[in-house]
Design a protein around this motif. Structure first.
Motif, short mmCIF file in Angstrom:
data_model
loop_
_atom_site.label_atom_id
_atom_site.label_comp_id
_atom_site.label_asym_id
_atom_site.label_seq_id
_atom_site.Cartn_x
_atom_site.Cartn_y
_atom_site.Cartn_z
N HIS A 11 -29.39 -7.44 8.65
CA HIS A 11 -29.74 -6.06 8.29
C HIS A 11 -29.51 -5.76 6.80
CE1 HIS A 11 -25.45 -5.93 9.24
NE2 HIS A 11 -25.38 -4.87 8.46
N LYS A 12 -29.08 -6.77 6.03
CA LYS A 12 -28.95 -6.60 4.59
C LYS A 12 -28.94 -7.97 3.91
CE LYS A 12 -23.92 -6.28 4.70
NZ LYS A 12 -22.75 -5.52 4.28
N ILE A 13 -29.22 -7.98 2.63
CA ILE A 13 -29.24 -9.23 1.87
C ILE A 13 -27.82 -9.72 1.60
CG2 ILE A 13 -29.81 -10.23 -0.39
CD1 ILE A 13 -32.27 -9.89 1.26
N ASP A 14 -26.93 -8.81 1.32
CA ASP A 14 -25.56 -9.16 0.93
C ASP A 14 -24.69 -9.39 2.17
OD1 ASP A 14 -23.29 -9.54 -0.58
OD2 ASP A 14 -22.90 -7.40 -0.83
N GLN A 39 -37.58 -11.87 5.49
CA GLN A 39 -36.42 -11.01 5.70
C GLN A 39 -36.94 -9.81 6.49
OE1 GLN A 39 -33.22 -11.31 4.99
NE2 GLN A 39 -33.01 -12.73 3.31
N VAL A 40 -36.75 -9.85 7.79
CA VAL A 40 -37.38 -8.85 8.66
C VAL A 40 -37.00 -7.43 8.26
CG1 VAL A 40 -37.68 -8.05 11.03
CG2 VAL A 40 -37.53 -10.51 10.55
N HIS A 41 -35.76 -7.21 7.85
CA HIS A 41 -35.36 -5.85 7.49
C HIS A 41 -36.08 -5.32 6.26
CE1 HIS A 41 -32.69 -7.84 4.59
NE2 HIS A 41 -32.64 -6.68 3.98
N GLY A 70 -42.81 -25.89 11.00
CA GLY A 70 -41.46 -25.63 11.51
C GLY A 70 -41.09 -24.18 11.33
N VAL A 71 -40.30 -23.65 12.26
CA VAL A 71 -39.84 -22.27 12.19
C VAL A 71 -38.35 -22.25 12.46
CG1 VAL A 71 -40.00 -19.96 13.20
CG2 VAL A 71 -42.07 -21.34 12.94
N ILE A 72 -37.62 -21.59 11.59
CA ILE A 72 -36.18 -21.40 11.77
C ILE A 72 -35.95 -19.93 12.06
CG2 ILE A 72 -33.91 -21.50 10.67
CD1 ILE A 72 -35.03 -23.83 8.96
N VAL A 73 -35.28 -19.65 13.17
CA VAL A 73 -34.96 -18.28 13.53
C VAL A 73 -33.47 -18.11 13.29
CG1 VAL A 73 -34.95 -16.55 15.36
CG2 VAL A 73 -36.82 -18.22 15.22
N LEU A 74 -33.14 -17.25 12.33
CA LEU A 74 -31.77 -17.05 11.87
C LEU A 74 -31.34 -15.64 12.21
CD1 LEU A 74 -29.31 -17.91 10.15
CD2 LEU A 74 -30.65 -17.34 8.12
N SER A 75 -30.30 -15.53 13.03
CA SER A 75 -29.87 -14.20 13.47
C SER A 75 -28.36 -14.10 13.53
CB SER A 75 -30.44 -13.90 14.87
OG SER A 75 -29.98 -12.65 15.35
N PRO A 76 -27.84 -12.92 13.18
CA PRO A 76 -26.44 -12.66 13.46
C PRO A 76 -26.30 -12.29 14.94
CG PRO A 76 -27.42 -10.75 12.44
CD PRO A 76 -28.48 -11.81 12.48
N VAL A 77 -25.10 -12.39 15.46
CA VAL A 77 -24.83 -11.95 16.82
C VAL A 77 -24.52 -10.45 16.78
CG1 VAL A 77 -23.26 -12.15 18.79
CG2 VAL A 77 -23.97 -14.20 17.54
N PHE A 78 -25.23 -9.68 17.59
CA PHE A 78 -24.98 -8.25 17.76
C PHE A 78 -24.89 -7.97 19.25
CE2 PHE A 78 -27.12 -7.43 13.52
CZ PHE A 78 -25.99 -6.95 12.90
N GLN A 79 -23.84 -7.29 19.66
CA GLN A 79 -23.69 -6.91 21.07
C GLN A 79 -23.90 -8.11 22.01
OE1 GLN A 79 -22.76 -3.74 21.90
NE2 GLN A 79 -22.68 -3.25 19.74
N ALA A 80 -23.32 -9.24 21.66
CA ALA A 80 -23.40 -10.47 22.46
C ALA A 80 -24.84 -10.96 22.64
CB ALA A 80 -22.72 -10.29 23.81
N SER A 81 -25.69 -10.70 21.66
CA SER A 81 -27.07 -11.17 21.70
C SER A 81 -27.57 -11.37 20.28
CB SER A 81 -27.95 -10.15 22.44
OG SER A 81 -29.23 -10.69 22.69
N SER A 83 -30.03 -10.22 17.04
CA SER A 83 -30.20 -8.88 16.46
C SER A 83 -31.48 -8.21 16.95
CB SER A 83 -30.19 -8.94 14.93
OG SER A 83 -31.39 -9.50 14.44
N GLY A 84 -31.43 -6.91 17.06
CA GLY A 84 -32.62 -6.14 17.42
C GLY A 84 -33.70 -6.26 16.35
N ILE A 85 -33.27 -6.47 15.13
CA ILE A 85 -34.22 -6.62 14.02
C ILE A 85 -35.09 -7.85 14.25
CG2 ILE A 85 -34.40 -7.15 11.54
CD1 ILE A 85 -31.84 -5.43 11.17
N ILE A 86 -34.47 -8.95 14.66
CA ILE A 86 -35.24 -10.18 14.91
C ILE A 86 -36.17 -9.96 16.09
CG2 ILE A 86 -33.78 -11.57 16.47
CD1 ILE A 86 -34.95 -13.14 13.39
#
Length: 174
Positions: A11-14, A39-41, A70-81, A83-86
């Motif tokens: 949800h942010k670059i930093d 950067q989806v956001h 090739g596709v890399i899907v990079l996501s943080p964990v949010f609410q045990a899943s 991200s909604g952004i992804i």
């Protein structure tokens, strides 16, 4: 030239997620791979939320995925899943858009408590998008990434080794 698109769902670059993104992109570029980063956001939020398939930026992002080996899907964990952004972006991809592509999931979590989120939450969605050549992936925790004074990030040896191993498999699978 081989092309890989990285879909980043932070949800942010930093953030520490950027550390994984930087490491991954640098590794691939050293291997002479053309890298596209979404950067989806940074895509138009209204177009994402309303599923505006005709929005120019959404069409361009979808085209990057379409044209990649090739596709890399990079996501943080949010609410045990993942991200909604992804999820908002993945919902805009055609149903079998990951078919015939090597797909690498990478996730960043606060602890190992959510280690299985990749297998039980993210991978089923990627499989639904046609991913049949899906790699194991790598899960990294926040404490394995250190932000440097120059705004870059340093991954610890363990996470670097695991991500590098997956990136090599990605290159072999394409």
């Amino acid at each position: 030239m081989t092309t890989v698109t990285i879909i980043a769902g932070g949800h942010k670059i930093d953030s520490r997620l950027t550390g994984i993104l930087q490491y991954t992109a640098d590794f691939l570029e050293k291997e002479k791979v053309e890298v596209h980063v979404i950067q989806v956001h940074q895509l138009p939020s209204n177009a994402l939320i309303t599923a505006d398939f005709m929005n120019q930026e959404i069409m361009e992002a979808r085209q990057k995925v379409e044209q990649s080996e090739g596709v890399i899907v990079l996501s943080p964990v949010f609410q045990a899943s993942y991200s909604g952004i992804i999820k908002t972006f993945l919902d805009l991809l055609p149903q079998k858009s990951l078919r015939n592509k090597t797909v690498l999931p990478l996730m960043l979590g606060g602890s190992y408590a959510h280690l299985l989120v990749m297998d039980y939450a993210l991978k089923p969605v990627l499989a639904n998008l046609g991913a049949t050549n899906m790699l194991t992936g790598a899960y990294v925790t926040d404490n394995q990434i250190t932000k440097q004074d120059n705004q870059s990030y340093l991954l610890d040896e363990d996470s670097e080794t695991r991500i590098t191993s997956q990136l090599k498999q990605l290159l072999e699978g394409m």
